[in-house]
Design an enzyme around this catalytic site. Structure first.
Site, PDB file in Angstrom:
ATOM      1  N   ASP A  63       0.797  -1.231   0.000  1.00  9.11           N
ATOM      2  CA  ASP A  63       0.000   0.000   0.000  1.00  9.11           C
ATOM      3  C   ASP A  63       0.829   1.282   0.000  1.00  9.11           C
ATOM      4  OD1 ASP A  63      -1.762  -2.025   0.591  1.00  9.11           O
ATOM      5  OD2 ASP A  63      -2.469  -1.159   2.472  1.00  9.11           O
TER       6      ASP A  63
ATOM      7  N   GLN B  78       4.065   0.648   2.362  1.00  7.99           N
ATOM      8  CA  GLN B  78       4.300  -0.550   3.149  1.00  7.99           C
ATOM      9  C   GLN B  78       5.500  -1.283   2.557  1.00  7.99           C
ATOM     10  OE1 GLN B  78       1.713  -1.825   5.991  1.00  7.99           O
ATOM     11  NE2 GLN B  78       2.452   0.275   5.885  1.00  7.99           N
TER      12      GLN B  78
ATOM     13  N   GLU C 135     -10.894  -1.732   3.683  1.00  5.29           N
ATOM     14  CA  GLU C 135      -9.552  -1.256   4.015  1.00  5.29           C
ATOM     15  C   GLU C 135      -9.331   0.104   3.353  1.00  5.29           C
ATOM     16  OE1 GLU C 135      -6.542  -4.845   4.839  1.00  5.29           O
ATOM     17  OE2 GLU C 135      -6.940  -4.580   2.710  1.00  5.29           O
TER      18      GLU C 135
END
Length: 550
Positions: free
Chosen positions: A42, A60, A223
């Protein structure tokens, strides 16, 4: 033909000299952000430093060369002057323990020092605060601040700022809301299908304002929510010229399998998001576009800019790249526009257009890192069996594997549909020939169903052994215009080594897909073909440009 918004362009088609040798890391994209080494997923905090005129993206990350998702999960960090060439800076935020992670979040520029973290020695444009999920025994929302322009962070000594005693609350996206004079956070209560909306005066004390619950396509969990206000390109009146958009990522559960992003259009009053309707709208209908995030602190003329992770959790850990995994999409500019959704109805739609130029690169040509090294153009070509388009960028054996195409065409025969007639024409993206074999991506338009079919089948063993890779995808498109000659459609595409981004009808539909040629092959040629004795397609305008680093 896709027309980029004024901010973005000087020719959209300016872009890279001898991109990396095709025999080494041949699958690594050249104008998409990738990690130097290790794992990436991400996008996280993303912001524009107006003082240094620098774009920052965190993501990430696990820099281990095994290149799979594993703890510890950090925030990797890259910067760019032009959103196309990126410099990697390693880790910017790390967890306290190796079995934990700094999960997804966002970054804001706290220009007015509402947090109290800064003094006059830090320029207002460089007062950087990160808001993230700390993944230890629970998932808590925490903050950290930077005193060195975003290259490292100091964690707030009174973290967490939100703790709801949950292992499934994560991915805070924070923005400043002028109308209510406060910071707004949207954060996912993932498996309760909630987007929780919080407000804060100082980024430290947060109050729950409302919940956006069980809307749209649910999948397994919510999410990476987002929220931004977008202008309407063609407003119906002078009263409503903009709308708010709330975004969500769901995984697993995409209609194609795995990961996908959806969005809702509505109004936001500083407390509650009010959707205009209950419709599910997908941001990108390809397999490889997830966890979208927008940039904070963009210039007004830059508008809303953002990017997404160009992969899918169904196979992200196993794609056949060397020492690194994953790329981001190109940065895109976002607006809203009323478009026809069928012959009798129209509606507001998210418009996405890739960014090749910013205010700074328009003002300073030396900041541009890309250029066109080969190009081909054709106009007013009646396509049939005897007339076709073919380009080959590998005549000198030095193709870059990066090119773009911009197509506007008219379906001139609107009465087709008989079984003994060809109703399709195709765009084919070929690799060079290696050891006697060539590989091809196929984009086929069927005039009877007004549908594009995309086939990303290759002979790479990864794709052959991955049943969830979903090699064939299609999308219906409504005509963008009607003239005396027939119905008009457009398609803009970017090919970058192992990723294909498609923008149909001026960006009203986007589709992002990765692909993996084998044996060092890269995309090197482009062809348009119709196997019909009678012409029913006119290519009004087509340009194909090979791109390279300067």
């Amino acid at each position: 033909m896709i027309q980029l918004s004024p901010l973005l362009l000087l020719p959209l088609f300016s872009v890279f000299n001898s991109i990396a040798d095709a025999s080494t890391e041949y699958l690594r994209p050249q104008i998409h952000l990738t990690p130097d080494q290790g794992w990436m997923n991400d996008p996280n905090g993303m912001f524009y430093d107006r003082k240094d005129k620098l774009w920052h993206v965190y993501f990430q990350h696990n820099p281990d060369k095994k290149s799979i998702w594993a703890t510890p999960v950090t925030w990797g960090h890259s910067t760019s002057k032009d959103l196309l060439t990126w410099d990697y800076h390693g880790n910017a935020l790390e967890p306290e323990n190796d079995d934990e992670g700094i999960f997804s979040g966002s970054v804001v520029v706290d220009r007015n020092n509402t947090s109290g973290f800064f003094n006059d020695s830090t320029d207002p444009e460089q007062r950087i605060v990160a808001i993230y999920t700390n993944n230890a025994q629970l998932q808590t929302q925490e903050i950290a601040y930077s005193l060195d322009k975003g290259y490292s962070f100091i964690k707030y000594d009174q973290n967490p700022v939100i703790n709801v005693n949950s292992s499934q609350q994560r991915d805070p996206k924070v923005l400043w809301h002028d109308e209510s004079n406060q910071w707004i956070m949207v954060v996912a209560k993932t498996q309760e299908f909630k987007v929780q909306i919080y407000g804060s005066p100082d980024l430290k004390k947060w109050d729950l304002k409302s919940n956006f619950t069980s809307n749209g396509y649910l999948g397994f969990q919510y999410e990476c929510p987002g929220l931004f206000k977008l202008p309407i390109e063609n407003p119906l009146n002078d009263t409503v010229t903009s709308k708010w958009v709330l975004l969500l990522a769901i995984n697993p559960g995409s209609p194609l399998g795995g990961s996908i992003n959806e969005y809702f259009i509505g109004d936001f009053d500083g407390t509650t998001f009010h959707p205009d309707d209950g419709a599910t709208r997908f941001m990108d209908i390809g397999k490889d576009f997830y966890a979208f995030q927008s940039f904070d602190n963009t210039e007004p003329e830059d508008g809303a800019l953002g990017l997404a992770w160009a992969s899918n959790w169904q196979y992200a850990n196993t794609v056949p790249t060397e020492n690194w995994r994953s790329s981001m999409s190109l940065v895109r500019n976002y607006t809203l526009k009323y478009v026809d959704v069928n012959p009798e109805n129209y509606g507001l739609t998210l418009i996405q257009k890739p960014v090749y130029d910013t205010k700074e690169t328009r003002l300073n040509e030396t900041l541009k890192t890309l250029e066109t090294i080969n190009e081909y153009e054709v106009n007013d070509l009646k396509l049939d069996k005897s007339s076709f388009v073919a380009t080959d960028f590998n005549t000198e054996r030095n193709a870059t594997g990066v090119f773009e195409f911009d197509l506007k065409f008219t379906q001139t025969d609107l009465k087709m549909g008989y079984s003994n007639m060809t109703t399709q024409f195709g765009l084919y993206i070929h690799s060079q020939t290696v050891k006697g074999s060539q590989e091809t991506l196929q984009l086929v338009f069927d005039t009877l169903s007004t549908t594009w079919y995309i086939d990303r089948t290759t002979q790479h063993s990864f794709q052959r052994n991955s049943p969830v890779f979903t090699e064939r995808i299609s999308t219906y498109v409504e005509k963008i215009d009607t003239t005396d000659q027939g119905n008009v459609y457009t398609l803009y595409g970017v090919v970058d080594r192992n990723i294909l981004e498609l923008y149909f009808n001026d960006g009203s539909i986007a589709m992002t897909n990765t692909f993996f040629f084998r044996e060092g092959k890269i995309p090197t040629s482009f062809e348009v073909v119709c196997d019909s004795e009678k012409s029913f397609i006119t290519i009004d305008e087509l340009s194909v440009r090979e791109l390279a680093r300067k």
